[in-house]
Design a protein around this motif. Structure first.
Motif, mmCIF file in Angstrom:
data_model
loop_
_atom_site.group_PDB
_atom_site.id
_atom_site.type_symbol
_atom_site.label_atom_id
_atom_site.label_comp_id
_atom_site.label_asym_id
_atom_site.label_seq_id
_atom_site.Cartn_x
_atom_site.Cartn_y
_atom_site.Cartn_z
ATOM 1 N N ILE A 292 0.832 -1.210 0.000
ATOM 2 C CA ILE A 292 0.000 0.000 0.000
ATOM 3 C C ILE A 292 0.866 1.259 0.000
ATOM 4 N N LEU A 293 1.886 1.285 0.848
ATOM 5 C CA LEU A 293 2.782 2.439 0.899
ATOM 6 C C LEU A 293 3.475 2.660 -0.439
ATOM 7 N N SER A 294 3.851 1.592 -1.095
ATOM 8 C CA SER A 294 4.518 1.699 -2.395
ATOM 9 C C SER A 294 3.591 2.308 -3.441
ATOM 10 N N MET A 295 2.322 1.931 -3.399
ATOM 11 C CA MET A 295 1.359 2.499 -4.334
ATOM 12 C C MET A 295 1.125 3.982 -4.041
ATOM 13 N N GLU A 296 1.038 4.350 -2.767
ATOM 14 C CA GLU A 296 0.882 5.755 -2.409
ATOM 15 C C GLU A 296 2.086 6.567 -2.861
ATOM 16 N N HIS A 297 3.261 6.002 -2.681
ATOM 17 C CA HIS A 297 4.498 6.655 -3.095
ATOM 18 C C HIS A 297 4.533 6.816 -4.609
ATOM 19 N N THR A 298 4.049 5.807 -5.310
ATOM 20 C CA THR A 298 3.988 5.849 -6.777
ATOM 21 C C THR A 298 3.111 7.000 -7.261
ATOM 22 N N SER A 299 1.932 7.114 -6.671
ATOM 23 C CA SER A 299 1.012 8.181 -7.055
ATOM 24 C C SER A 299 1.575 9.558 -6.722
ATOM 25 N N PHE A 300 2.231 9.678 -5.571
ATOM 26 C CA PHE A 300 2.789 10.957 -5.143
ATOM 27 C C PHE A 300 3.807 11.486 -6.153
ATOM 28 N N HIS A 301 4.578 10.589 -6.776
ATOM 29 C CA HIS A 301 5.594 10.993 -7.736
ATOM 30 C C HIS A 301 5.065 11.090 -9.177
ATOM 31 N N GLY A 302 3.779 10.830 -9.343
ATOM 32 C CA GLY A 302 3.201 10.945 -10.668
ATOM 33 C C GLY A 302 3.507 9.772 -11.590
ATOM 34 N N TRP A 303 3.971 8.642 -11.028
ATOM 35 C CA TRP A 303 4.212 7.453 -11.832
ATOM 36 C C TRP A 303 2.888 6.720 -12.024
ATOM 37 N N ARG A 304 2.744 6.053 -13.143
ATOM 38 C CA ARG A 304 1.458 5.433 -13.447
ATOM 39 C C ARG A 304 1.535 3.941 -13.753
ATOM 40 N N ASN A 305 2.737 3.427 -13.976
ATOM 41 C CA ASN A 305 2.884 2.006 -14.302
ATOM 42 C C ASN A 305 3.870 1.373 -13.325
ATOM 43 N N ILE A 306 3.357 0.538 -12.447
ATOM 44 C CA ILE A 306 4.193 -0.004 -11.389
ATOM 45 C C ILE A 306 4.116 -1.528 -11.351
ATOM 46 N N TRP A 307 5.269 -2.131 -11.220
ATOM 47 C CA TRP A 307 5.391 -3.587 -11.105
ATOM 48 C C TRP A 307 5.728 -3.901 -9.653
ATOM 49 N N LEU A 308 4.763 -4.475 -8.946
ATOM 50 C CA LEU A 308 4.955 -4.833 -7.538
ATOM 51 C C LEU A 308 5.555 -6.235 -7.449
ATOM 52 N N GLU A 309 6.625 -6.370 -6.678
ATOM 53 C CA GLU A 309 7.260 -7.676 -6.518
ATOM 54 C C GLU A 309 7.564 -7.903 -5.043
ATOM 55 N N SER A 310 7.236 -9.099 -4.560
ATOM 56 C CA SER A 310 7.417 -9.421 -3.148
ATOM 57 C C SER A 310 7.742 -10.896 -2.995
ATOM 58 N N ASP A 311 8.363 -11.248 -1.876
ATOM 59 C CA ASP A 311 8.596 -12.662 -1.606
ATOM 60 C C ASP A 311 7.440 -13.273 -0.809
ATOM 61 N N SER A 312 6.379 -12.478 -0.603
ATOM 62 C CA SER A 312 5.176 -12.964 0.078
ATOM 63 C C SER A 312 4.062 -13.168 -0.950
ATOM 64 N N SER A 313 3.859 -14.405 -1.371
ATOM 65 C CA SER A 313 2.815 -14.686 -2.364
ATOM 66 C C SER A 313 1.425 -14.418 -1.782
ATOM 67 N N SER A 314 1.257 -14.606 -0.470
ATOM 68 C CA SER A 314 -0.048 -14.360 0.147
ATOM 69 C C SER A 314 -0.393 -12.877 0.136
ATOM 70 N N ALA A 315 0.583 -12.011 0.359
ATOM 71 C CA ALA A 315 0.322 -10.570 0.336
ATOM 72 C C ALA A 315 -0.035 -10.103 -1.071
ATOM 73 N N LEU A 316 0.588 -10.670 -2.078
ATOM 74 C CA LEU A 316 0.314 -10.274 -3.461
ATOM 75 C C LEU A 316 -1.102 -10.644 -3.894
ATOM 76 N N LEU A 317 -1.743 -11.570 -3.204
ATOM 77 C CA LEU A 317 -3.103 -11.976 -3.569
ATOM 78 C C LEU A 317 -4.121 -10.861 -3.367
ATOM 79 N N ILE A 318 -3.775 -9.846 -2.575
ATOM 80 C CA ILE A 318 -4.729 -8.757 -2.339
ATOM 81 C C ILE A 318 -5.010 -7.982 -3.612
ATOM 82 N N ILE A 319 -4.124 -8.045 -4.588
ATOM 83 C CA ILE A 319 -4.312 -7.305 -5.840
ATOM 84 C C ILE A 319 -5.515 -7.839 -6.607
ATOM 85 N N SER A 320 -5.750 -9.134 -6.493
ATOM 86 C CA SER A 320 -6.898 -9.733 -7.187
ATOM 87 C C SER A 320 -8.066 -10.017 -6.255
#
Length: 227
Positions: free
Chosen positions: A123-151
């Motif tokens: 969530i913080l990474s997405m907020e940081h992305t928006s703050f800098h005006g970036w629009r295309n972000i590739w989220l990568e983590s070693d927690s597969s369970s946390a990444l499931l929140i995207i879907s």
């Protein structure tokens, strides 16, 4: 008679010691042979002394782990969470298509679970992305369970759901991927650094603690995951 009694005591102690050694040897052999764990070839001599069959690692079981730079215009952020003695922190590292450092974040969360810290890092990474005006972000983590929140937003912890829905309305294009811990070392170090921070800290300069792992990734040097 005194000498005889003394020798009897010594023999008794020696006998008890031998019995203990035999029992220990038997227990080690029993548990060792029941284990499915893998060992190094150099351990074989030690295992033989306990009559334990060696199960050595094979080359095909060793996984090559490489960090992959995104293609333009995507930016990649690797995230991780950390919990030490019930105290949580998280971190994230932003890099461009050349693997260059853009920025990083560390956050001292307080009391929380590992899963909470992993999700909050996203969530913080997405907020940081928006703050800098970036629009295309590739989220990568070693927690597969946390990444499931995207879907599946229902997997977001209740305390973070409002914040999560706000970030989803920011118009950011997201793709995600899982990476083994061995390829996520920079984010892991940032999460550990978060334990020493006060609140949320944005870093515009690459911390010296990340230099080794960061440049290994940028040069395409591999890490290895052992079974």
């Amino acid at each position: 008679m005194v000498l005889t009694a003394y020798l009897s005591v010594l023999m008794g102690r020696r006998s008890a010691g031998l019995v203990a050694l035999v029992r220990i040897h038997s227990w080690v052999a029993l548990s060792g042979n029941a284990s499915i764990g893998k060992c190094l070839a150099s351990d074989s001599h030690f295992l033989d002394s306990f009559a334990v069959a060696a199960h050595c690692r094979t080359v095909k079981e060793i996984v090559l782990v490489l960090w992959e730079a995104p293609s333009s215009p995507w930016l990649k952020v690797n995230t991780d969470g950390s919990v030490i003695a019930g105290h949580a922190a998280c971190g994230g590292l932003f890099r461009d298509s050349r693997g260059s450092f853009l920025s990083a974040l560390c956050y001292n969360i307080g009391e929380a679970s590992v899963y909470h810290s992993e999700v909050l890092a996203i969530i913080l990474s997405m907020e940081h992305t928006s703050f800098h005006g970036w629009r295309n972000i590739w989220l990568e983590s070693d927690s597969s369970s946390a990444l499931l929140i995207i879907s599946n937003s229902s997997l977001v912890p209740i305390m973070l759901r409002n914040r999560w829905h706000n970030t989803r309305s920011l118009g950011i294009q997201i793709i995600s991927s899982h990476i083994f811990h061995e390829g996520n070392c920079s984010a892991d170090r940032l999460a550990n650094m978060g334990h020493t921070m006060q609140g949320s800290v944005w870093l515009n300069v690459l911390p010296s603690e990340l230099h080794l792992d960061f440049f290994r990734d940028r040069l395409g040097l591999p890490n290895y995951r052992f079974p």
